[in-house]
Design an enzyme around this catalytic site. Structure first.
Site, short mmCIF file in Angstrom:
data_model
loop_
_atom_site.label_atom_id
_atom_site.label_comp_id
_atom_site.label_asym_id
_atom_site.label_seq_id
_atom_site.Cartn_x
_atom_site.Cartn_y
_atom_site.Cartn_z
N HIS A 162 39.05 38.74 40.08
CA HIS A 162 38.43 38.37 41.36
C HIS A 162 37.06 37.74 41.11
CE1 HIS A 162 41.57 40.58 43.28
NE2 HIS A 162 41.18 41.74 42.83
N GLU A 179 36.32 46.07 43.56
CA GLU A 179 37.21 47.05 44.16
C GLU A 179 37.22 48.30 43.28
OE1 GLU A 179 40.73 44.62 44.19
OE2 GLU A 179 41.46 45.42 42.30
N HIS A 193 42.54 42.53 35.42
CA HIS A 193 43.13 43.83 35.77
C HIS A 193 44.52 43.69 36.36
CE1 HIS A 193 41.48 42.38 39.61
NE2 HIS A 193 42.44 43.10 40.17
N ARG A 240 45.25 34.48 39.87
CA ARG A 240 46.34 35.03 39.06
C ARG A 240 46.34 34.37 37.69
NH1 ARG A 240 50.68 33.87 42.36
NH2 ARG A 240 50.28 35.68 43.66
#
Length: 316
Positions: free
Chosen positions: A98, A116, A173, A193
């Site tokens: 991200h 996150e 991740h 991605r």
């Protein structure tokens, strides 16, 4: 006027890697047997929670944020800052990274960055996550991606129920197969991605990769997200602090008996992941059932929770 908890109706979404646990464990109405995500407390346009009951019934969380900022302590900003999800990874999720706030502002059309964290509700034995990588430089990262050396590149970490991981923006991740997670994150849907195991969608197309953006956003070398865990026991409750970070603080409340609690943040996001109880304040009581998600607004009076239940709680 006394403020009251705001209970929300989540939105469930199909994912190529999803399963049926969101229905089996939490009773959610899921769209199919490959349901991967429950956007539980969300003011993001890609999945808006709506208020279940009370004076704001039927409004979206985005509408509340826009029109009733007093519920959130009057804090500033054009978007609700947090997003709570539940993830059922029946299969491996794709490997992603991200962007941070700066990158997102530049490239993502109004999205924020996305840091996150994950609370592992449950997982199969020997389940893993992908958390970070071994590349020492961007050049080495590019070489390893181009040569498909995923075994050499990706750091795999064994997990167990009750584990907590902080995943700052820039971290390569993925949650792997057989894992049920509660995720607290910045309110953003920006993701790049890197690798998807060559999977195809129902039309036979491989899913898009975003390698240039991903390599640009990745933190190299990898740095683990900092966690400073502590536990406080009081009558009726054990409160575990997982992280108190730049974007969110996250706690676990284990309630056993009757706990007296205070809402002292601008607002708190609460998710019941196990058990049940009764939340009482002034002359009012509300039932807490497994799978319930609610917000404790600003100026919420002191309250008690009576029962045997576990909540994940977050605030900015």
């Amino acid at each position: 006027m006394t403020q009251e908890p705001i209970f929300l109706q989540p939105v469930c979404k199909e994912k190529i890697w999803g399963g049926t646990l969101l229905r089996e464990r939490f009773g959610y109405d899921i769209p199919s047997d490959t349901t991967g995500e429950c956007w539980a407390i969300s003011a993001h346009p890609n999945g808006l929670s709506t208020v279940k009951s009370g004076p704001h019934k039927g409004k979206t969380l985005m509408e509340l944020w826009d029109r009733h900022r007093e519920l959130f302590g009057g804090i500033e900003g054009d978007r609700f800052p947090l997003l709570t999800k539940m993830l059922d990874a029946k299969q491996d999720m794709s490997i992603k990274v991200h962007p941070d706030d700066y990158d997102a502002e530049e490239h993502e059309n109004g999205e924020t960055g996305k840091s996150e964290c994950w609370y592992i509700i449950d997982c199969k034995e020997n389940a893993e996550i992908i958390y970070g990588h071994t590349a020492r430089s961007k050049a080495e990262l590019v070489t390893m991606i181009n040569s498909g050396d995923w075994e050499g590149l990706l750091r795999r970490v064994k997990i167990k129920p009750g584990d907590f991981y902080y995943v700052p923006s820039g971290t390569i991740h993925a949650i792997c197969a057989g894992t049920l997670v509660l995720e607290t994150q910045q309110n953003s849907d920006a993701a790049y991605r890197i690798y998807d195991y060559g999977r195809t969608d129902r039309n036979g197309s491989q899913r898009d990769l975003h390698l240039r953006k991903a390599i640009n956003a990745a933190t190299v070398p990898h740095v683990d997200g900092f966690i400073d865990e502590s536990t406080e026991s009081r009558k009726g409750a054990t409160i575990k602090t997982f992280v108190q970070g730049e974007y969110f603080s996250v706690y676990k409340w284990d309630i056993s008996g009757t706990a007296e609690l205070t809402q002292d943040a601008p607002f708190m996001l609460c998710s019941v992941i196990e058990g049940s109880g009764i939340l009482s304040y002034e002359e009012t009581s509300r039932k807490l059932e497994k799978g319930a998600h609610f917000i404790l607004p600003d100026q919420m009076p002191d309250f008690t929770i009576n029962g045997e239940c576990t909540l994940i709680v977050s605030h900015i």
